[in-house]
Write an enzyme that holds these catalytic residues in place. Structure first.
Site, PDB file in Angstrom:
ATOM      1  N   ASP A 118      11.074  -3.664  10.222  1.00  6.03           N
ATOM      2  CA  ASP A 118      10.588  -2.354   9.808  1.00  6.03           C
ATOM      3  C   ASP A 118      10.379  -2.364   8.301  1.00  6.03           C
ATOM      4  OD1 ASP A 118      10.207   0.534  10.939  1.00  6.03           O
ATOM      5  OD2 ASP A 118      11.083   0.736   8.938  1.00  6.03           O
TER       6      ASP A 118
HETATM    7  N1  LIG Z   1      -1.897  -5.997   6.989  1.00  9.17           N
HETATM    8  C1  LIG Z   1      -0.919  -5.338   6.294  1.00  9.17           C
HETATM    9  N2  LIG Z   1      -0.077  -4.512   6.967  1.00  9.17           N
HETATM   10  C2  LIG Z   1       0.885  -3.895   6.232  1.00  9.17           C
HETATM   11  C3  LIG Z   1       1.025  -4.074   4.841  1.00  9.17           C
HETATM   12  N3  LIG Z   1       2.074  -3.302   4.433  1.00  9.17           N
HETATM   13  C4  LIG Z   1       2.576  -2.689   5.540  1.00  9.17           C
HETATM   14  N4  LIG Z   1       1.862  -3.067   6.620  1.00  9.17           N
HETATM   15  C5  LIG Z   1       2.061  -2.648   8.013  1.00  9.17           C
HETATM   16  O1  LIG Z   1       2.578  -1.335   8.041  1.00  9.17           O
HETATM   17  C6  LIG Z   1       3.346  -1.196   9.225  1.00  9.17           C
HETATM   18  C7  LIG Z   1       4.716  -0.658   8.834  1.00  9.17           C
HETATM   19  O2  LIG Z   1       5.183   0.150   9.872  1.00  9.17           O
HETATM   20  P1  LIG Z   1       6.436  -0.294  10.789  1.00  9.17           P
HETATM   21  O3  LIG Z   1       7.044   0.949  11.318  1.00  9.17           O
HETATM   22  O4  LIG Z   1       7.299  -1.262  10.065  1.00  9.17           O
HETATM   23  O5  LIG Z   1       5.761  -1.116  11.976  1.00  9.17           O
HETATM   24  P2  LIG Z   1       4.702  -0.561  13.045  1.00  9.17           P
HETATM   25  O6  LIG Z   1       3.350  -1.057  12.672  1.00  9.17           O
HETATM   26  O7  LIG Z   1       4.851   0.916  13.229  1.00  9.17           O
HETATM   27  O8  LIG Z   1       5.103  -1.312  14.383  1.00  9.17           O
HETATM   28  P3  LIG Z   1       6.572  -1.323  15.072  1.00  9.17           P
HETATM   29  O9  LIG Z   1       7.267  -2.545  14.541  1.00  9.17           O
HETATM   30  O10 LIG Z   1       6.255  -1.399  16.535  1.00  9.17           O
HETATM   31  O11 LIG Z   1       7.240  -0.039  14.654  1.00  9.17           O
HETATM   32  C8  LIG Z   1       3.465  -2.581   9.869  1.00  9.17           C
HETATM   33  O12 LIG Z   1       2.526  -2.714  10.911  1.00  9.17           O
HETATM   34  C9  LIG Z   1       3.115  -3.497   8.720  1.00  9.17           C
HETATM   35  O13 LIG Z   1       2.555  -4.730   9.177  1.00  9.17           O
HETATM   36  C10 LIG Z   1       0.106  -4.961   4.182  1.00  9.17           C
HETATM   37  O14 LIG Z   1       0.140  -5.186   2.965  1.00  9.17           O
HETATM   38  N5  LIG Z   1      -0.832  -5.559   4.947  1.00  9.17           N
END
Ligand SMILES: Nc1nc2c(ncn2[C@@H]2O[C@H](COP(=O)(O)OP(=O)(O)OP(=O)(O)O)[C@@H](O)[C@H]2O)c(=O)[nH]1
EC number: 3.6.1.9
Length: 215
Positions: free
Chosen positions: A80
């Site tokens: 996360d």
């Molecule tokens: N491609 C990319 N994605 C980013 C970056 N910074 C954050 N993210 C994305 O932002 C999201 C952060 O939200 P989280 O709650 O950690 O993960 P999520 O996408 O909701 O997916 P879950 O793990 O199922 O909760 C993730 O999908 C990260 O990969 C970046 O610099 N590049």
């Protein structure tokens, strides 16, 4: 000859985490946890440190997926990501208005992107062992550039900032507005490769054993 490692399961819906693992020589199955992140954050309270929130959410995701019969024998990884900015823990923006307001506040300043990592080893050898961290390797200082008002509106209009923690990416459209990083870049994308290697080693799992010698 490296022993056969436990199959990897990514407990995340993140397309960026999946792409990052595939580009790093892994071919994980994806099982999304569906945990109620808002409820977990509410239980931690408004004063919880962003790193504690990120680790607790990573734990909840990994353990929820590791509890599924389908993960018997597998190595489950949950993550996360949260942006720590001026004392706030910022996940994905609520809406376009929030994303614009965040960029007006962030430009020209810096924040710390923390990603909690939690592994659960369901393999016979692993016997349910766990390894987790959100430490130094999983914290990256992000120095934001100074996009103009028009550039911020154009970026938010693409929709990208709404889908990512901190309302920015370094490898996507938002990279134009990130001047530099201090620390691991893969951690910002959502999963730190050096930390994954470290946590796997703590569980006796060989990171390179997942690589296909044929490339
Ligand atoms: N491609 C990319 N994605 C980013 C970056 N910074 C954050 N993210 C994305 O932002 C999201 C952060 O939200 P989280 O709650 O950690 O993960 P999520 O996408 O909701 O997916 P879950 O793990 O199922 O909760 C993730 O999908 C990260 O990969 C970046 O610099 N590049």
């Amino acid at each position: 000859m490296p022993t056969t490692p436990p199959p990897l399961v990514l407990a995340s819906a993140s397309p960026a985490r999946l792409a990052l693992l595939r580009a790093s020589g892994f071919d994980p199955r994806v099982l999304v946890s569906g945990v109620d992140e808002d409820a977990i954050e509410a239980a931690l309270g408004p004063d919880a440190a962003p790193s504690d929130v990120a680790l607790e959410l990573a734990r909840a995701k990994a353990q929820a997926v590791a509890a599924l019969p389908d993960t018997d024998g597998a190595l489950v990884v949950g993550c996360d990501s949260i942006l720590e900015f001026e004392g706030q823990a910022l996940g994905k923006p609520d809406d376009a208005e929030d994303a614009v307001a965040r960029w007006y506040a962030m430009r020209g300043k810096s924040g710390r992107l923390v990603t909690g990592h939690w592994l659960v080893d369901r393999s016979a050898a692993g016997a349910g062992g766990e390894a987790a961290e959100v430490g130094a390797v999983a914290t990256t200082v992000v120095h934001f550039g100074e996009p103009s008002d028009e550039e911020i509106l154009a970026y938010v209009a693409t929709g990208e900032p709404l889908r990512v923690a901190g309302a920015f990416t370094i490898d996507g459209l938002g990279g134009a507005f990130v001047d530099r990083l201090e620390g691991d870049h893969s951690n910002v994308i959502g999963l730190s490769k050096p930390l994954l290697r470290k946590l796997m080693a703590e569980l006796g799992v060989n990171y390179t054993a997942y690589w296909d010698p044929a490339g």
